[in-house]
Design a protein around this motif. Structure first.
Motif, PDB file in Angstrom:
ATOM      1  N   TRP A 124      -2.255   3.792   4.073  1.00 27.21           N
ATOM      2  CA  TRP A 124      -0.854   4.017   3.733  1.00 27.21           C
ATOM      3  C   TRP A 124      -0.616   3.861   2.233  1.00 27.21           C
ATOM      4  N   LEU A 125      -1.236   2.814   1.681  1.00 27.43           N
ATOM      5  CA  LEU A 125      -1.040   2.578   0.250  1.00 27.43           C
ATOM      6  C   LEU A 125      -1.522   3.770  -0.574  1.00 27.43           C
ATOM      7  N   GLN A 126      -2.576   4.423  -0.085  1.00 23.99           N
ATOM      8  CA  GLN A 126      -3.090   5.582  -0.823  1.00 23.99           C
ATOM      9  C   GLN A 126      -2.080   6.715  -0.885  1.00 23.99           C
ATOM     10  N   THR A 127      -1.207   6.767   0.105  1.00 25.19           N
ATOM     11  CA  THR A 127      -0.261   7.881   0.143  1.00 25.19           C
ATOM     12  C   THR A 127       0.894   7.708  -0.842  1.00 25.19           C
ATOM     13  N   ILE A 128       0.982   6.517  -1.459  1.00 27.53           N
ATOM     14  CA  ILE A 128       2.076   6.293  -2.399  1.00 27.53           C
ATOM     15  C   ILE A 128       1.696   6.920  -3.739  1.00 27.53           C
ATOM     16  N   SER A 129       2.502   7.865  -4.179  1.00 28.67           N
ATOM     17  CA  SER A 129       2.099   8.632  -5.368  1.00 28.67           C
ATOM     18  C   SER A 129       2.414   7.885  -6.665  1.00 28.67           C
ATOM     19  N   ASP A 130       3.610   7.324  -6.745  1.00 27.13           N
ATOM     20  CA  ASP A 130       3.975   6.605  -7.970  1.00 27.13           C
ATOM     21  C   ASP A 130       3.062   5.388  -8.160  1.00 27.13           C
ATOM     22  N   PRO A 131       2.272   5.363  -9.235  1.00 29.49           N
ATOM     23  CA  PRO A 131       1.284   4.273  -9.389  1.00 29.49           C
ATOM     24  C   PRO A 131       1.944   2.905  -9.540  1.00 29.49           C
ATOM     25  N   GLN A 132       3.042   2.869 -10.245  1.00 29.88           N
ATOM     26  CA  GLN A 132       3.803   1.623 -10.406  1.00 29.88           C
ATOM     27  C   GLN A 132       4.206   1.065  -9.039  1.00 29.88           C
ATOM     28  N   ARG A 133       4.765   1.945  -8.249  1.00 28.32           N
ATOM     29  CA  ARG A 133       5.213   1.565  -6.910  1.00 28.32           C
ATOM     30  C   ARG A 133       4.038   1.182  -6.025  1.00 28.32           C
ATOM     31  N   GLN A 134       2.959   1.929  -6.201  1.00 31.56           N
ATOM     32  CA  GLN A 134       1.786   1.638  -5.378  1.00 31.56           C
ATOM     33  C   GLN A 134       1.247   0.236  -5.667  1.00 31.56           C
ATOM     34  N   ARG A 135       1.204  -0.097  -6.955  1.00 36.06           N
ATOM     35  CA  ARG A 135       0.703  -1.417  -7.327  1.00 36.06           C
ATOM     36  C   ARG A 135       1.576  -2.508  -6.705  1.00 36.06           C
ATOM     37  N   ARG A 136       2.874  -2.324  -6.818  1.00 33.83           N
ATOM     38  CA  ARG A 136       3.807  -3.286  -6.232  1.00 33.83           C
ATOM     39  C   ARG A 136       3.585  -3.468  -4.732  1.00 33.83           C
ATOM     40  N   GLN A 137       3.505  -2.339  -4.052  1.00 32.41           N
ATOM     41  CA  GLN A 137       3.352  -2.400  -2.600  1.00 32.41           C
ATOM     42  C   GLN A 137       2.004  -3.009  -2.223  1.00 32.41           C
ATOM     43  N   HIS A 138       0.993  -2.686  -3.017  1.00 32.48           N
ATOM     44  CA  HIS A 138      -0.332  -3.250  -2.747  1.00 32.48           C
ATOM     45  C   HIS A 138      -0.272  -4.772  -2.836  1.00 32.48           C
ATOM     46  N   GLU A 139       0.385  -5.248  -3.875  1.00 25.95           N
ATOM     47  CA  GLU A 139       0.524  -6.686  -4.067  1.00 25.95           C
ATOM     48  C   GLU A 139       1.282  -7.308  -2.889  1.00 25.95           C
ATOM     49  N   ARG A 140       2.339  -6.644  -2.493  1.00 27.94           N
ATOM     50  CA  ARG A 140       3.161  -7.149  -1.397  1.00 27.94           C
ATOM     51  C   ARG A 140       2.338  -7.239  -0.112  1.00 27.94           C
ATOM     52  N   VAL A 141       1.577  -6.192   0.171  1.00 24.62           N
ATOM     53  CA  VAL A 141       0.741  -6.187   1.373  1.00 24.62           C
ATOM     54  C   VAL A 141      -0.272  -7.326   1.307  1.00 24.62           C
ATOM     55  N   ASP A 142      -0.905  -7.474   0.150  1.00 22.01           N
ATOM     56  CA  ASP A 142      -1.900  -8.536   0.002  1.00 22.01           C
ATOM     57  C   ASP A 142      -1.279  -9.906   0.258  1.00 22.01           C
ATOM     58  N   ILE A 143      -0.129 -10.134  -0.360  1.00 26.28           N
ATOM     59  CA  ILE A 143       0.516 -11.437  -0.217  1.00 26.28           C
ATOM     60  C   ILE A 143       0.878 -11.698   1.237  1.00 26.28           C
ATOM     61  N   CYS A 144       1.469 -10.724   1.884  1.00 19.71           N
ATOM     62  CA  CYS A 144       1.974 -10.962   3.234  1.00 19.71           C
ATOM     63  C   CYS A 144       0.862 -11.080   4.259  1.00 19.71           C
ATOM     64  N   PHE A 145      -0.150 -10.255   4.140  1.00 15.63           N
ATOM     65  CA  PHE A 145      -1.200 -10.251   5.164  1.00 15.63           C
ATOM     66  C   PHE A 145      -2.415 -11.081   4.762  1.00 15.63           C
ATOM     67  N   GLY A 146      -2.361 -11.672   3.578  1.00 16.33           N
ATOM     68  CA  GLY A 146      -3.478 -12.503   3.167  1.00 16.33           C
ATOM     69  C   GLY A 146      -4.730 -11.711   2.834  1.00 16.33           C
ATOM     70  N   PHE A 147      -4.552 -10.489   2.376  1.00 17.30           N
ATOM     71  CA  PHE A 147      -5.711  -9.714   1.956  1.00 17.30           C
ATOM     72  C   PHE A 147      -6.092 -10.106   0.527  1.00 17.30           C
ATOM     73  N   SER A 148      -7.256  -9.649   0.102  1.00 12.85           N
ATOM     74  CA  SER A 148      -7.722  -9.853  -1.286  1.00 12.85           C
ATOM     75  C   SER A 148      -7.587 -11.299  -1.736  1.00 12.85           C
ATOM     76  N   GLY A 149      -7.930 -12.202  -0.855  1.00 11.28           N
ATOM     77  CA  GLY A 149      -7.954 -13.595  -1.260  1.00 11.28           C
ATOM     78  C   GLY A 149      -6.634 -14.319  -1.187  1.00 11.28           C
ATOM     79  N   SER A 150      -5.549 -13.620  -0.895  1.00 11.07           N
ATOM     80  CA  SER A 150      -4.295 -14.339  -0.716  1.00 11.07           C
ATOM     81  C   SER A 150      -4.376 -15.189   0.549  1.00 11.07           C
ATOM     82  N   SER A 151      -3.590 -16.250   0.566  1.00 12.40           N
ATOM     83  CA  SER A 151      -3.633 -17.117   1.741  1.00 12.40           C
ATOM     84  C   SER A 151      -2.642 -16.613   2.790  1.00 12.40           C
ATOM     85  N   TRP A 152      -2.874 -17.000   4.013  1.00  9.35           N
ATOM     86  CA  TRP A 152      -2.025 -16.602   5.134  1.00  9.35           C
ATOM     87  C   TRP A 152      -0.853 -17.549   5.237  1.00  9.35           C
ATOM     88  N   ASP A 153       0.342 -17.040   5.108  1.00 15.43           N
ATOM     89  CA  ASP A 153       1.526 -17.867   5.268  1.00 15.43           C
ATOM     90  C   ASP A 153       2.146 -17.568   6.630  1.00 15.43           C
TER      91      ASP A 153
END
Lengths: 326, 326
Positions: free
Chosen positions: A155-184
DNA sequence: CAGCTTATGCTTAAATGGAGTATAACTGTT
DNA sequence: AACAGTTATACTCCATTTAAGCATAAGCTG
């Protein structure tokens, strides 16, 4: 356009280490307009118990809720808390067809009993049937790696705006604990919201919102926006555990510390260190021994405890201070 | 009976160390039926900004709120959070006269700017004008000992059922920090609720709800149940400070640590240990130096900082972990 | 009895929290 | 220029809390 107020309740009980919610199935498909009735699937979707507000008769929202819940289910509600008010008109397909605008006030209610509900269509269901990625008691849920993570990456790949994509990627990581983020454990709603935005849940598909869970759809769907409400409730409850003694609303008057721990683990979805949990609860003054012991545990008999009301006076935020925060 | 949805906003800004809310005065007494218009008092009560939901046009509740707030005040709202939905029919006297049933969805909104609102009747007011007992920055508020404590003691005496009296006594002690209980800044709503039940606030007097603050009535009253909504907002905000970086919504992009501390103290209503606050904020990774310094503080110039967004990824609950909990 | 299970008590090292001391860098005054 | 006054910042100390693990107790089954 007229307005209707609906009251929806997430009624929670924990039995056998399983956090359960009361779910109703409307056999007459009352909640779905004809074109949304699934063809190949005779069962209607799980829905939260719902009651309309009578603006003339019902005095307060809370009373209205307690009224129809006890009327319909006969359950003794202990703790009741207003969760959120949902007003999005697209939450109910009927509104697109000129029906009234429905504003839903959602409630969280805790009950000890798990008695079969009076209403015939009501059943108790494991919360994690609907939100399987939220249960980390047996380690990281398999569905996260097998389905959710790759699908979200896609899904993240489908986001065209790179700025927006970065934001959403960060959000996904934080919420789901991907890329080393912890699980809250508390971010239940944020996680559901992401799955919704990524159209990974059938509720986000306007055509066939209630299809059965497929390999491509994590968790069993619910009617309308009920799974969102459930996510709100679980997140709120997980948070509340930490600073208010709400667990005791779900336990019998007298219980062993293991029982208490089992309920906390069931709700928070994580395993806890047994000895430290004991110390926390005992030293925190949350419980006191009742004097009895139970032999029903298999091993050494456990002392029984009951909730110590005085703690409310002694400590500003008497909760369970689960580990993992900060 | 028809239903109307009202959206009310507690719009908060902090300037000069004072937590302020936007208040509107309806000169035409639009909110009060004739018999409730104060005779000897030309000014109408403070009220929260309010906008009705248009069930046809407004898409979501949040959007509707943002819509009319920016329309009426031109304020740039940052953080917006739904607080609570109030449905008690007696909250508005008009309802007793056959008017529509008004359900109010209350919101908390934070803004940096304290620009004069576009609407002429809107003014920024110190929160603690309405809830003076909540401000412990200069020590225990005088009004607690001089007025509130004795009045509540007197009220407790009027409770005839001893069981009930004991319960209420305990509740009062816990909430107001009497009899050795500690002061919990978050229990704002519970405290207001007690004052209401004890009829110590004019809002609880059906005859003349908007009389000026008297010696016998702590704090300036507000219209309808607006002071209750304000109490809900302040309590929620105080809680949120601890685990979400919401303060930064109230500060300029770059600020000194003293400024940050001043805002936190203003909202939480307590003084904090300066050195420890620094350590907390810096070690917690909440801020990073911007490189600049400001000379506007009087003493040694202060480094300027800005909020470090990355903290959202690193820590599950990035807040300020104020002291005094447990 | 051995071997299993669960409950409970206790120890230790690391992290955190609350309070204080010391120093730095500016302002304005004498 | 030395001074006091003010605010900012750095660092120290000690008590408490937390996370993790070890050890023992007390039931069960075979």
């Amino acid at each position: 356009m007229t307005i209707m107020i609906g009251l929806e309740a997430v009624i929670v009980a924990v039995t056998e280490g399983i956090p359960r919610i009361l779910s109703v199935r409307h056999t007459d498909h009352a909640l779905s307009p004809p074109e949304h009735r699934p063809l190949a699937q005779p069962e209607s979707p799980d829905a939260l118990p719902f009651g309309p507000l009578d603006p003339t008769a019902d005095c307060t929202l809370d009373q209205a809720l307690r009224g129809w819940v006890s009327e319909q289910t006969g359950l003794p509600l202990g703790y009741v808390e207003q969760l959120y008010t949902f007003g999005d008109p697209y939450r109910d397909p009927r509104q697109r067809e000129g029906g009234p605008r429905v504003i839903s006030v959602a409630y969280l209610a805790l009950t000890r009993e798990c008695a079969p509900a009076r209403e015939q269509n009501a059943v108790w269901r494991d919360c994690y049937t609907f939100l399987p990625w939220e249960d980390w008691r047996e380690g990281r849920p398999e569905i996260l790696g097998s389905l959710i993570e790759p699908a979200l990456q896609q899904w993240l790949q489908t986001i065209s705006d790179p700025q927006r994509q970065r934001r959403q990627h960060e959000r996904v990581d934080i919420c789901f604990g991907f890329s080393g983020s912890s699980w809250d454990p508390e971010r239940v709603l944020e996680r559901y919201q992401i799955l919704y935005e990524a159209a990974l849940v059938p509720e986000a598909w306007p055509e066939q919102p209630h299809s059965a869970p497929t390999a491509a759809s994590p968790g069993r769907p619910m009617a309308l926006d009920h799974r969102r409400i459930l996510a709100t409730a679980l997140g709120r409850l997980r948070g509340k555990l930490k600073y208010r003694p709400v667990v005791f609303e779900l336990l019998p008057d007298t219980f062993s510390l293991s029982q208490l721990q089992e309920v906390v683990e069931a709700l928070s979805g994580v395993r806890l260190h047994k000895q430290n949990f004991r110390r926390l609860v005992e030293k925190g003054g949350l419980v006191e021994e009742s004097g009895e012991t139970t032999f029903s545990t298999g091993g050494r008999p456990a002392k029984l405890f009951h909730f110590r009301r005085e703690v409310l006076r002694e400590r500003p935020a008497p909760g369970l201070r689960l580990p993992g925060r900060n």
